[in-house]
Design an enzyme around this catalytic site. Structure first.
Site, PDB file in Angstrom:
ATOM      1  N   SER A  39       9.780 112.792  72.186  1.00  0.00           N
ATOM      2  CA  SER A  39       9.186 111.508  71.825  1.00  0.00           C
ATOM      3  C   SER A  39       7.936 111.704  70.962  1.00  0.00           C
ATOM      4  CB  SER A  39       8.826 110.757  73.110  1.00  0.00           C
ATOM      5  OG  SER A  39       8.792 109.383  72.858  1.00  0.00           O
ATOM      6  N   CYS A  43       7.251 110.733  62.028  1.00  0.00           N
ATOM      7  CA  CYS A  43       6.801 110.031  60.822  1.00  0.00           C
ATOM      8  C   CYS A  43       5.306 110.276  60.559  1.00  0.00           C
ATOM      9  CB  CYS A  43       7.043 108.529  60.956  1.00  0.00           C
ATOM     10  SG  CYS A  43       8.755 108.156  61.386  1.00  0.00           S
ATOM     11  N   THR A 267      31.915 107.712  69.054  1.00  0.00           N
ATOM     12  CA  THR A 267      32.577 108.654  68.149  1.00  0.00           C
ATOM     13  C   THR A 267      34.090 108.600  68.392  1.00  0.00           C
ATOM     14  OG1 THR A 267      32.556 110.473  69.717  1.00  0.00           O
ATOM     15  CG2 THR A 267      30.573 110.188  68.375  1.00  0.00           C
ATOM     16  N   ILE A 272      31.708 109.905  74.054  1.00  0.00           N
ATOM     17  CA  ILE A 272      30.564 110.451  73.293  1.00  0.00           C
ATOM     18  C   ILE A 272      30.087 109.425  72.245  1.00  0.00           C
ATOM     19  CG2 ILE A 272      29.736 112.357  71.861  1.00  0.00           C
ATOM     20  CD1 ILE A 272      31.967 114.103  72.981  1.00  0.00           C
ATOM     21  N   TYR A 273      28.818 109.123  72.300  1.00  0.00           N
ATOM     22  CA  TYR A 273      28.193 108.261  71.293  1.00  0.00           C
ATOM     23  C   TYR A 273      27.387 109.143  70.327  1.00  0.00           C
ATOM     24  CZ  TYR A 273      28.854 104.305  74.553  1.00  0.00           C
ATOM     25  OH  TYR A 273      29.365 103.345  75.383  1.00  0.00           O
ATOM     26  N   ALA A 274      27.148 108.624  69.128  1.00  0.00           N
ATOM     27  CA  ALA A 274      26.226 109.310  68.207  1.00  0.00           C
ATOM     28  C   ALA A 274      25.328 108.263  67.559  1.00  0.00           C
ATOM     29  CB  ALA A 274      26.999 110.077  67.142  1.00  0.00           C
ATOM     30  N   GLY A 276      21.282 107.613  65.302  1.00  0.00           N
ATOM     31  CA  GLY A 276      20.201 108.210  64.509  1.00  0.00           C
ATOM     32  C   GLY A 276      20.715 108.875  63.247  1.00  0.00           C
ATOM     33  N   ASP A 277      19.933 109.829  62.763  1.00  0.00           N
ATOM     34  CA  ASP A 277      20.223 110.446  61.461  1.00  0.00           C
ATOM     35  C   ASP A 277      21.583 111.140  61.411  1.00  0.00           C
ATOM     36  OD1 ASP A 277      17.665 109.669  60.935  1.00  0.00           O
ATOM     37  OD2 ASP A 277      16.836 111.683  60.667  1.00  0.00           O
TER      38      ASP A 277
HETATM   39  C1  LIG Z   1       8.033 114.307  58.245  1.00  0.00           C
HETATM   40  C2  LIG Z   1       8.876 113.101  58.501  1.00  0.00           C
HETATM   41  C3  LIG Z   1       8.385 111.850  58.173  1.00  0.00           C
HETATM   42  C4  LIG Z   1       9.164 110.716  58.394  1.00  0.00           C
HETATM   43  N1  LIG Z   1       8.653 109.495  58.063  1.00  0.00           N
HETATM   44  C5  LIG Z   1       9.377 108.386  58.320  1.00  0.00           C
HETATM   45  C6  LIG Z   1       8.847 107.097  58.070  1.00  0.00           C
HETATM   46  O1  LIG Z   1       7.703 106.957  57.633  1.00  0.00           O
HETATM   47  N2  LIG Z   1       9.641 106.024  58.313  1.00  0.00           N
HETATM   48  C7  LIG Z   1      10.899 106.143  58.818  1.00  0.00           C
HETATM   49  O2  LIG Z   1      11.575 105.141  59.039  1.00  0.00           O
HETATM   50  N3  LIG Z   1      11.428 107.362  59.079  1.00  0.00           N
HETATM   51  C8  LIG Z   1      10.691 108.470  58.843  1.00  0.00           C
HETATM   52  N4  LIG Z   1      11.219 109.698  59.130  1.00  0.00           N
HETATM   53  C9  LIG Z   1      12.600 109.787  59.617  1.00  0.00           C
HETATM   54  C10 LIG Z   1      12.687 109.516  61.094  1.00  0.00           C
HETATM   55  O3  LIG Z   1      11.757 110.313  61.764  1.00  0.00           O
HETATM   56  C11 LIG Z   1      14.106 109.815  61.557  1.00  0.00           C
HETATM   57  O4  LIG Z   1      14.979 108.955  60.884  1.00  0.00           O
HETATM   58  C12 LIG Z   1      14.288 109.617  63.031  1.00  0.00           C
HETATM   59  O5  LIG Z   1      13.390 110.398  63.765  1.00  0.00           O
HETATM   60  C13 LIG Z   1      15.723 109.979  63.411  1.00  0.00           C
HETATM   61  O6  LIG Z   1      15.871 109.940  64.782  1.00  0.00           O
HETATM   62  P1  LIG Z   1      16.952 110.889  65.478  1.00  0.00           P
HETATM   63  O7  LIG Z   1      16.871 110.578  66.934  1.00  0.00           O
HETATM   64  O8  LIG Z   1      18.238 110.765  64.796  1.00  0.00           O
HETATM   65  O9  LIG Z   1      16.459 112.363  65.191  1.00  0.00           O
HETATM   66  P2  LIG Z   1      15.065 113.051  65.480  1.00  0.00           P
HETATM   67  O10 LIG Z   1      14.013 112.040  65.737  1.00  0.00           O
HETATM   68  O11 LIG Z   1      14.840 114.035  64.401  1.00  0.00           O
HETATM   69  O12 LIG Z   1      15.317 113.812  66.841  1.00  0.00           O
HETATM   70  C14 LIG Z   1      16.285 114.791  66.952  1.00  0.00           C
HETATM   71  C15 LIG Z   1      15.857 115.802  67.983  1.00  0.00           C
HETATM   72  O13 LIG Z   1      17.005 116.487  68.423  1.00  0.00           O
HETATM   73  C16 LIG Z   1      16.656 117.818  68.691  1.00  0.00           C
HETATM   74  N5  LIG Z   1      17.891 118.617  68.637  1.00  0.00           N
HETATM   75  C17 LIG Z   1      18.664 118.869  67.571  1.00  0.00           C
HETATM   76  N6  LIG Z   1      19.717 119.625  67.906  1.00  0.00           N
HETATM   77  C18 LIG Z   1      19.624 119.866  69.229  1.00  0.00           C
HETATM   78  C19 LIG Z   1      20.403 120.593  70.145  1.00  0.00           C
HETATM   79  N7  LIG Z   1      21.505 121.223  69.772  1.00  0.00           N
HETATM   80  N8  LIG Z   1      19.990 120.660  71.421  1.00  0.00           N
HETATM   81  C20 LIG Z   1      18.872 120.013  71.823  1.00  0.00           C
HETATM   82  N9  LIG Z   1      18.088 119.306  70.989  1.00  0.00           N
HETATM   83  C21 LIG Z   1      18.466 119.219  69.704  1.00  0.00           C
HETATM   84  C22 LIG Z   1      15.676 118.162  67.597  1.00  0.00           C
HETATM   85  O14 LIG Z   1      14.856 119.228  67.996  1.00  0.00           O
HETATM   86  C23 LIG Z   1      14.924 116.857  67.416  1.00  0.00           C
HETATM   87  O15 LIG Z   1      13.700 116.872  68.131  1.00  0.00           O
HETATM   88  C24 LIG Z   1      10.459 110.852  58.946  1.00  0.00           C
HETATM   89  C25 LIG Z   1      10.945 112.118  59.291  1.00  0.00           C
HETATM   90  C26 LIG Z   1      10.164 113.228  59.094  1.00  0.00           C
HETATM   91  C27 LIG Z   1      10.700 114.566  59.472  1.00  0.00           C
END
Ligand SMILES: Cc1cc2nc3c(=O)[nH]c(=O)nc-3n(C[C@H](O)[C@H](O)[C@H](O)COP(=O)(O)OP(=O)(O)OC[C@H]3O[C@@H](n4cnc5c(N)ncnc54)[C@H](O)[C@@H]3O)c2cc1C
Length: 548
Positions: A39, A43, A267, A272-274, A276-277
């Site tokens: 958490s 950003c 998915t 399994i759901y997916a 975020g990015d």
């Molecule tokens: C530097 C930076 C600046 C950003 N600025 C902005 C902004 O200003 N505005 C905006 O809208 N978005 C911004 N983003 C994008 C935003 O942070 C992401 O879109 C968002 O965090 C995606 O959420 P997520 O849950 O998909 O992935 P994340 O938040 O990246 O979380 C994924 C987590 O999964 C963990 N993980 C991966 N693989 C595994 C595994 N096999 N086992 C266990 N853990 C794992 C990783 O360590 C990571 O901590 C920014 C991103 C970055 C890097």
């Protein structure tokens, strides 16, 4: 008791976990996170590099302990999911401290592992640092604390521009190397030019249309042959969905190389759901698959998935890709499709630009902004918008993105009753102004031309008439224009007899008045949208200077 295992404990994963707990006190919720933190505010990471955010702990919004205390979540940091076994419904875990592996079964698995920075296979690339996690930022801050003389940021996207700004804050001579001919790909070129100007004005050496080909001990060689000083190298050329776990497990991958999901973010495996990015999204404009690596939609989808797991009725969310970024004194925001994408799909569209003030011009500190609205020429459906300015761009783009979501048409932006007092806006708010202009265009009251169409009109025999004052004209005009100030048109109209006219002024507003006057006098004028100001900052003006 149902066991829900969540991979990734940041934006999407933690939204899903906490919402799920609020909805179901009995579920066993286990969050697996391979970094040392959950958490965290990714950003905010670039601002920690620059010292704007002073304390690392400000980026850490929760800890495993706080999440356990409030939500009874079982959060395991420094634990990586190595493999998914969809048949046995289990994941293989590795404790990154002890190296021990173990198996964990699940009833429901939520994948939110995010996206990984793209690292091109160029010589010396191992010296380049990427920015995604708290550990990444610690590495960059460590290098910055050694007071490097120079830095090269490879990539002029959102993260690249943010990190370059923050390196400049640290007093490091910074270059930015961007392979395409503009920064910030979601913008169209005439809007991106404004950002490039700001980047250069703040001391960043900006190389456009050049890619890094080799990283040496203290330099980066670029495709033009130039050598850029770079004690520190940051690689920020974009991200790609981290699909390896999903791929290994045989989950369906979509056309954009993200995990394919349905409207509930399920998915191809219904346990399994997916989110975020890592997951593909549905574009609200044409229903196609798209990737939007942004925090808002990751959080929203996390909530939706929790609701779906808890058996609640959900509203599926499509995306319009609204984004904002700060570049030195500018704020830059976009929503929906850009013109480049519309051109590529040959969908009909119309573009307008406006340069309104952030609030009433007579109240101190009003700042001029550049807004662009793209809409369907027949129906007025809003297809996209972009804004660049010092103040008030965020508010206007948010109103427009809300309008897109609500199905409000471009001409209907004129009808919005937006909060106004002189310190905050104008009686004709910039968003209303876009509505007025769109209404004029859609109804056929005026015809407009774009900054990159001037030569086409000239080739068709149009005379370019600059209707600003003589003084403004003398300070700079579009080459080849003649000057007839708007207030003299009635007296001098005979000079235009038999001619087609392309009218220009400073921002398009006096040109609009002149066009309607000329129309009433029997001419068929075309008004240059955005006027001299837009043209003079656009690639068209630069091309002309280069030709000279
Ligand atoms: C530097 C930076 C600046 C950003 N600025 C902005 C902004 O200003 N505005 C905006 O809208 N978005 C911004 N983003 C994008 C935003 O942070 C992401 O879109 C968002 O965090 C995606 O959420 P997520 O849950 O998909 O992935 P994340 O938040 O990246 O979380 C994924 C987590 O999964 C963990 N993980 C991966 N693989 C595994 C595994 N096999 N086992 C266990 N853990 C794992 C990783 O360590 C990571 O901590 C920014 C991103 C970055 C890097």
């Amino acid at each position: 008791m149902k066991r829900i295992v969540i991979v990734g404990g940041v934006a999407g994963g933690m939204s899903a976990a906490t919402r799920l707990r609020r909805l179901d006190e009995s579920a066993e919720i286990i969050v697996i996170e391979k970094s040392g933190f959950v958490s965290y505010a990714n950003c905010g990471l670039p601002y920690y590099v620059g010292g704007v955010i002073e304390e690392e702990k400000s980026l850490l919004l929760q800890t495993p302990e706080s999440l356990h205390a409030r939500f009874r979540l079982d959060v395991r940091v420094r634990t990586e999911v190595l493999k998914i076994d969809p048949v046995r419904r289990s994941v293989l875990l590795k404790d990154l401290n002890s190296g021990q592996e173990s198996e964990l079964s699940y009833d429901v698995l939520v994948l939110s592992p995010g996206a990984s920075p793209i690292v091109p296979p160029i010589s010396g690339v191992e010296r380049a640092l990427t920015l995604r996690t708290v550990e990444d930022v610690a590495r960059i801050v460590d290098q910055v604390s050694k007071k490097p003389q120079s830095a090269a940021v490879i990539g002029g996207g959102f993260i690249g521009v943010e990190i370059a700004e923050n390196l400049i804050h640290r007093g490091i001579k910074t270059s930015m190397i961007e392979a395409s001919d503009q920064v910030l790909a979601p913008l169209d070129p005439e809007m991106a030019s404004l950002v490039a100007r700001e980047i250069r004005a703040n001391g960043v050496e900006l190389y456009l249309g050049a890619s890094a080909v080799k990283i040496d001990e203290s330099t980066v060689e670029i495709s033009s042959g130039e050598i850029v000083a770079a004690d520190l190298v940051i690689m920020a050329i974009g991200v790609r969905p981290d699909i390896h776990l999903a791929q290994d497990a045989g989950l369906e991958i979509g056309p954009r190389k993200g995990i394919k999901v349905d409207e509930f973010n399920l998915t191809s495996d219904k346990s399994i759901y997916a989110i975020g990015d890592v997951a593909e999204k549905t574009d609200s404009l044409d229903g196609s698959s798209t990737l939007v690596p942004l925090a808002n939609i990751a959080n929203r989808h996390g909530r939706i998935v929790a609701d779906h797991i808890a058996g609640r009725k959900i509203r599926p969310v499509k995306t319009i890709g609204t984004a904002i970024v700060k570049v030195f004194d500018l704020m830059i925001a976009t929503t929906g499709w850009n013109e480049k994408k519309l051109k590529a799909t040959s969908r009909a569209y119309h573009v307008i630009h406006a340069h309104p003030n952030s609030h009433a011009g007579y109240y101190p500190d009003a700042k001029q902004m550049t807004l662009k609205l793209i809409f369907d020429p027949l129906t007025g459906e809003i297809l996209g918008a972009q804004g660049v300015g010092i103040d008030g761009v965020d508010k206007r783009l948010d109103v427009i993105s809300t309008a897109i979501r609500g199905g409000i048409k471009a001409q209907e932006l004129a009808d919005l009753e937006l909060a106004y007092a002189p310190p905050f806006g104008s009686a004709k708010d910039p968003v209303n102004m876009l509505g007025y202009i769109a209404e004029n265009v859609i109804s056929g009251l005026v015809e407009t031309a774009q900054w990159d169409q001037i030569e086409d009109y000239r080739a068709k025999g149009y005379e370019l008439v600059d209707v600003r004052t003589q003084g403004e004209f003398d300070r700079g005009t579009i080459p080849g224009a003649i000057n007839v100030p708007v207030d003299e048109i009635r007296e001098r109209a005979q000079e235009f007899q038999g001619k087609n006219l392309l009218v220009t002024c400073q921002v398009g507003q006096r040109g609009h008045t002149a066009s309607l006057l000329l129309k009433s006098l029997g001419f068929n004028p075309v008004n240059l949208d955005g006027g001299y100001l837009l043209w003079s900052n656009s690639p068209a003006a630069k091309e002309l200077v280069q030709k000279k």
